[in-house]
Design a protein around this motif. Structure first.
Motif, PDB file in Angstrom:
ATOM      1  N   SER A 527      43.562  52.211  56.265  1.00 40.72           N
ATOM      2  CA  SER A 527      42.498  51.942  57.230  1.00 40.72           C
ATOM      3  C   SER A 527      42.927  50.971  58.327  1.00 40.72           C
ATOM      4  N   ALA A 528      44.146  50.438  58.249  1.00 44.99           N
ATOM      5  CA  ALA A 528      44.610  49.456  59.232  1.00 44.99           C
ATOM      6  C   ALA A 528      45.679  50.060  60.127  1.00 44.99           C
ATOM      7  N   LYS A 529      45.600  49.744  61.387  1.00 48.37           N
ATOM      8  CA  LYS A 529      46.597  50.221  62.341  1.00 48.37           C
ATOM      9  C   LYS A 529      47.744  49.236  62.502  1.00 48.37           C
ATOM     10  N   LEU A 530      47.560  48.013  62.040  1.00 45.80           N
ATOM     11  CA  LEU A 530      48.599  46.991  62.156  1.00 45.80           C
ATOM     12  C   LEU A 530      48.334  45.890  61.138  1.00 45.80           C
ATOM     13  N   VAL A 531      49.326  45.035  60.966  1.00 47.34           N
ATOM     14  CA  VAL A 531      49.192  43.843  60.121  1.00 47.34           C
ATOM     15  C   VAL A 531      48.907  42.656  61.029  1.00 47.34           C
ATOM     16  N   SER A 532      47.939  41.861  60.645  1.00 49.37           N
ATOM     17  CA  SER A 532      47.604  40.663  61.424  1.00 49.37           C
ATOM     18  C   SER A 532      47.386  39.493  60.473  1.00 49.37           C
ATOM     19  N   SER A 533      46.961  38.368  61.025  1.00 45.28           N
ATOM     20  CA  SER A 533      46.783  37.182  60.188  1.00 45.28           C
ATOM     21  C   SER A 533      45.548  36.405  60.615  1.00 45.28           C
ATOM     22  N   ILE A 534      45.050  35.603  59.706  1.00 47.06           N
ATOM     23  CA  ILE A 534      43.979  34.663  60.032  1.00 47.06           C
ATOM     24  C   ILE A 534      44.280  33.319  59.389  1.00 47.06           C
ATOM     25  N   PHE A 535      43.712  32.280  59.981  1.00 50.96           N
ATOM     26  CA  PHE A 535      43.656  30.949  59.379  1.00 50.96           C
ATOM     27  C   PHE A 535      42.199  30.625  59.092  1.00 50.96           C
ATOM     28  N   PHE A 536      41.938  30.025  57.946  1.00 54.66           N
ATOM     29  CA  PHE A 536      40.635  29.431  57.674  1.00 54.66           C
ATOM     30  C   PHE A 536      40.719  27.971  58.112  1.00 54.66           C
ATOM     31  N   MET A 537      40.022  27.644  59.182  1.00 58.52           N
ATOM     32  CA  MET A 537      40.064  26.296  59.757  1.00 58.52           C
ATOM     33  C   MET A 537      38.906  25.481  59.186  1.00 58.52           C
ATOM     34  N   SER A 669      43.943  23.481  57.595  1.00 55.14           N
ATOM     35  CA  SER A 669      43.938  24.929  57.831  1.00 55.14           C
ATOM     36  C   SER A 669      44.558  25.617  56.625  1.00 55.14           C
ATOM     37  N   VAL A 670      43.877  26.630  56.128  1.00 57.82           N
ATOM     38  CA  VAL A 670      44.367  27.399  54.983  1.00 57.82           C
ATOM     39  C   VAL A 670      44.880  28.729  55.514  1.00 57.82           C
ATOM     40  N   GLY A 671      46.156  29.003  55.330  1.00 58.66           N
ATOM     41  CA  GLY A 671      46.732  30.232  55.815  1.00 58.66           C
ATOM     42  C   GLY A 671      48.137  29.985  56.351  1.00 58.66           C
ATOM     43  N   PRO A 672      48.706  30.982  57.058  1.00 56.13           N
ATOM     44  CA  PRO A 672      48.060  32.222  57.435  1.00 56.13           C
ATOM     45  C   PRO A 672      47.909  33.207  56.279  1.00 56.13           C
ATOM     46  N   MET A 673      46.774  33.887  56.257  1.00 59.55           N
ATOM     47  CA  MET A 673      46.532  34.966  55.310  1.00 59.55           C
ATOM     48  C   MET A 673      46.765  36.283  56.038  1.00 59.55           C
ATOM     49  N   LEU A 674      47.688  37.075  55.518  1.00 54.61           N
ATOM     50  CA  LEU A 674      47.990  38.351  56.151  1.00 54.61           C
ATOM     51  C   LEU A 674      46.949  39.394  55.753  1.00 54.61           C
ATOM     52  N   GLN A 675      46.580  40.236  56.704  1.00 51.66           N
ATOM     53  CA  GLN A 675      45.589  41.280  56.450  1.00 51.66           C
ATOM     54  C   GLN A 675      46.090  42.591  57.042  1.00 51.66           C
ATOM     55  N   PRO A 680      48.730  42.266  48.858  1.00 57.21           N
ATOM     56  CA  PRO A 680      48.722  40.940  49.494  1.00 57.21           C
ATOM     57  C   PRO A 680      50.058  40.202  49.450  1.00 57.21           C
ATOM     58  N   VAL A 681      50.517  39.823  50.638  1.00 58.80           N
ATOM     59  CA  VAL A 681      51.678  38.950  50.808  1.00 58.80           C
ATOM     60  C   VAL A 681      51.248  37.860  51.775  1.00 58.80           C
ATOM     61  N   ASN A 682      51.442  36.602  51.414  1.00 60.87           N
ATOM     62  CA  ASN A 682      51.013  35.509  52.282  1.00 60.87           C
ATOM     63  C   ASN A 682      52.128  34.503  52.506  1.00 60.87           C
ATOM     64  N   ASP A 683      52.123  33.976  53.720  1.00 59.99           N
ATOM     65  CA  ASP A 683      53.161  33.071  54.197  1.00 59.99           C
ATOM     66  C   ASP A 683      52.692  31.623  54.067  1.00 59.99           C
ATOM     67  N   LEU A 684      53.656  30.707  53.938  1.00 56.83           N
ATOM     68  CA  LEU A 684      53.379  29.271  53.907  1.00 56.83           C
ATOM     69  C   LEU A 684      54.071  28.592  55.073  1.00 56.83           C
ATOM     70  N   SER A 685      53.531  27.470  55.476  1.00 54.91           N
ATOM     71  CA  SER A 685      54.264  26.605  56.390  1.00 54.91           C
ATOM     72  C   SER A 685      55.360  25.902  55.602  1.00 54.91           C
ATOM     73  N   ARG A 686      56.506  25.683  56.219  1.00 56.07           N
ATOM     74  CA  ARG A 686      57.583  24.990  55.504  1.00 56.07           C
ATOM     75  C   ARG A 686      57.241  23.526  55.233  1.00 56.07           C
ATOM     76  N   GLY A 687      56.199  23.023  55.902  1.00 55.66           N
ATOM     77  CA  GLY A 687      55.721  21.679  55.612  1.00 55.66           C
ATOM     78  C   GLY A 687      54.533  21.675  54.671  1.00 55.66           C
ATOM     79  N   ALA A 688      54.293  22.798  53.990  1.00 50.67           N
ATOM     80  CA  ALA A 688      53.114  22.931  53.126  1.00 50.67           C
ATOM     81  C   ALA A 688      53.128  21.898  52.003  1.00 50.67           C
ATOM     82  N   SER A 689      51.950  21.359  51.717  1.00 55.63           N
ATOM     83  CA  SER A 689      51.796  20.459  50.572  1.00 55.63           C
ATOM     84  C   SER A 689      51.543  21.287  49.317  1.00 55.63           C
TER      85      SER A 689
END
Length: 711
Positions: A527-537, A669-675, A680-689
């Protein structure tokens, strides 16, 4: 006037401030706007700055609270018979707190040896505010009698009354027991005698006509002092600061025996106390630090310090962060003084205070609180509520998440915390011996519920399935074997074969290294034409969604519409009723140009494809986020001023905005969450706690619990 709960204590040491702030957090999780008011300041003996309850509330919520009336002024007004004027000032403070809240938690005064007038003041405050009173006490023999007395004190013709009780520090050691005892590990939840007394007291409370809102168990870790607190208390000289602000003392060891007989004391969170001329003990402590043991610190006594040669020999060990302090008193005198160190948490120890507040909130009767508040408004999704719901949904999903960076210390700790909180079953990829060694150096032990897989032992069996997935791209067995050297690729293959439900990576890898294997081996959903991301701020007052801030550089109108639909569906999945703003540099018909037209076309596409969604655009950010601006620039819009899903026109705008808001406003900010991926595959910031990783694992578990991840 907002609903008011007045919390009063049975006496000193009941933990009134922590419980009051814990109730604020519990209400916030329920989506109830809770304010905090401390009408009269009551400074602790160790306080030299602002009133601590108000200061802690401001830290916890980022909401400015009015400063309380000074104790000197309150007693002066009481002594001169002007209690009425004092109560007028109390009401004025309360009104400031109640302007934008549904409920205000009012912290009363503690009736201790220095405040015999506390009961009188608390009663007057309850009546002036028409507050419902909740009594906070700790298990003690005369608690039942005190509650009966308090019930009479707070009852009256105006309807104010004691409605509930909270029993704090259940299972705590007796008052005479020191906080820091030599040779006694301080990590147990209490003692059997304390638990027996507490259980009996809880049973008695249930027979009273007052609701028991919570019985909060004692946890000694929540009063563990930092090494900087030890240094301040002893007025010690700091020979090496190290992690003075981070290392905590849960155990004190007086090293008076020979080296052979002290080997067992070199444990995490232990403060070693010994004369500075015991160079053998000093070297042993440094060896333990080099082996990864996170000692709390070293406290040298007698005004003595190791020789220059020994200090030079141990320099590398000292640089691991172990604090080294020096005092003039003897070891016995020092240990005796430490055993009488006050148990109260330092006012600037925000990390520990946050943990204590969460601990209280976790043990309060949320359903009773919600019913008692009787709010008719629809609950908002506050940051605390979002995080709370996130963990609860992840626990219910009960998914298996692979962590390719299995030897990374933050990742190991996050996996341990996820196992402790039942968030997900984590699969760590890496050398099992090394992983266990790193875990041990952090003072934790990984049990069998955390799966550890050595990539060397399993890599070969993924070659053939990987070739089958990519043979249309000319992938050979040799190339597949080479690519599987990457643990991210290996983890992605595990996900592709349904051996796990999701993947989290990025603490050591770039976004490209995390996402590229997912594009190649997982692919997008139907149902998706592309992969995108969101942040929960997590803004101070609410949680909003930003998309796309990480993946698509310059989406066209159709792609932008797809991003908006994906983001709205993700927002709804995590508890938000989406109101989507398609952002641009102009609002409505006020602007022209290719960039604005792209946003305008994307908005129409979203409306056509998903008529169920509230969406509007183009909107400027302020018109989308601020009610007054929205009414002015787009008065007919159902989204303007109320948006909670913000869709940016391109990656340049989105990434810049999210980072500016995150850093400048100190927003989590929680994310980015890939959609849009099939799995599900999700990325972290290299400075993530560690906390960032835990919440990302929770997000991934929830996505994995929904089967196919749609766009």
């Amino acid at each position: 006037m907002s609903h008011a709960f007045l919390l009063v204590s049975t006496g000193a040491g009941a933990g009134l401030t922590t419980v009051s702030l814990g109730m604020v957090r519990a209400l916030d999780r329920l989506g109830i706007r809770a304010g905090f008011c401390k009408p009269v300041a009551q400074l602790h003996d160790s306080d030299h700055g602002p009133e601590r309850s108000t200061q802690l509330f401001e830290h916890m919520t980022n909401i400015k609270a009015p400063q309380p009336i000074s104790l000197r002024r309150a007693t002066s007004l009481l002594g001169s018979g002007r209690e009425g004027l004092l109560m007028e000032e109390v009401i004025a403070l309360f009104q400031q707190c109640a302007r934008h809240t549904d409920v205000v938690i009012v912290e009363g005064l503690v009736a201790d040896a220095h405040a015999g007038y506390a009961t009188r003041l608390n009663t007057a405050i309850a009546r002036a505010l028409d507050a419902e009173v909740i009594l906070v006490g700790k298990p003690e023999p005369d608690l039942e009698e005190y509650i009966d007395i308090a019930a009479n004190a707070f009852s009256g013709a105006n309807g104010t009354a004691l409605i509930a009780t909270i029993l704090n520090k259940v299972g705590a050691p007796s008052d005479g027991q020191p906080t820091l005892q030599a040779d006694v590990l301080q990590t147990s939840s209490g003692n059997s005698d304390g638990l027996d007394i507490s259980d009996a007291m809880c049973q008695k409370m249930t027979g009273k006509p007052f609701h028991v809102v919570g019985c909060i168990p004692w946890q000694s870790q929540l009063i563990a002092p930092r090494m900087c607190d030890i240094a301040a208390y002893l007025d010690a000289k700091i020979l090496h600061a190290g992690y003075l602000q981070q290392r905590r003392v849960q155990r004190m060891e007086l090293c008076a025996r020979t080296l052979a007989n002290t080997l067992s004391v070199y444990q995490p969170h232990t403060l070693l106390v010994f004369p500075g001329d015991r160079e053998d003990v000093f070297v042993a402590a440094c060896m333990a630090a080099m082996n990864g043991v996170r000692l709390a610190g070293i406290l040298l006594t007698g005004g003595l310090r190791p020789s220059f040669g020994v200090m030079n020999l141990c320099e590398q060990a000292i640089q691991t962060g172990i604090p080294v302090l020096l005092v003039e008193s003897s070891s016995f005198q020092t240990a005796a003084k430490l055993s009488h160190m006050p148990a109260e948490v330092a006012v600037d120890d925000f990390d520990l205070i946050d943990q204590a507040v969460d601990h209280v909130a976790n043990h309060l009767d949320a359903n009773w609180l919600k019913a008692r508040c009787a709010t008719e408004r629809k609950p908002r999704l506050s940051p605390a509520a979002f995080r709370y719901q996130l963990i609860q949904k992840a626990c219910q999903a009960s998914r298996r998440i692979v962590l390719p960076e299995g030897e990374e210390p933050r990742t190991i700790m996050a996996a341990y915390q996820c196992q402790q909180r039942h968030i997900a079953q984590c699969v760590l990829l890496g050398d099992p011996e090394k992983i266990h060694q790193i875990a041990s150096s952090q003072g934790i032990k990984l049990n069998e519920e955390i799966i550890i897989i050595d990539p060397v032992t399993v890599r070969q069996r993924y070659i053939e399935p990987m070739v089958a997935l990519r043979q249309h791209k000319g992938l050979t067995s040799e190339i597949a074997e080479d690519q599987l050297q990457s643990r991210v690729v290996l983890g992605t293959m595990m996900l592709a074969l349904d051996e796990v439900d999701g993947l989290v990576s990025g603490a050591l890898h770039t976004t490209a290294n995390t996402v590229r294997p997912a594009f190649q081996l997982i692919g997008t959903s139907e149902s998706a034409k592309l992969v995108s991301s969101i942040f929960f701020m997590c803004l101070p007052d609410q949680v909003v969604v930003y998309g796309d801030c990480a993946i698509n550089p310059d989406p066209n109108a159709e792609e932008l519409a797809d991003i908006a639909i994906q983001s709205a569906d993700s927002a709804k999945r995590f508890g938000l009723e989406p109101r989507v703003a398609m952002l641009s540099y102009s609002t409505g018909e006020s602007g022209a140009g290719l960039d604005v037209e792209k946003v305008r076309q994307a908005t129409q596409m979203v409306r056509q494809r998903r008529p169920d969604l509230l969406v509007d655009g183009p909107l400027q950010y302020d018109a989308a986020a601020i009610i007054s601006v929205g009414k002015s620039k787009a008065p007919a819009s159902q989204v303007a001023g109320k948006a909670n899903v913000f869709v940016f026109p391109d990656l340049n705008t989105g990434n810049t905005t999210y980072k500016a808001v995150q850093r400048s406003a100190h927003v989590v900010s929680v994310g980015p969450m890939l959609q849009g991926l099939r799995k599900p595959v999700n990325d972290l910031s290299r400075g993530a706690s560690v906390e960032d990783i835990v919440y990302t694992i929770a997000l991934t578990a929830i996505q994995g619990g929904e089967g196919q991840v749609s766009g």
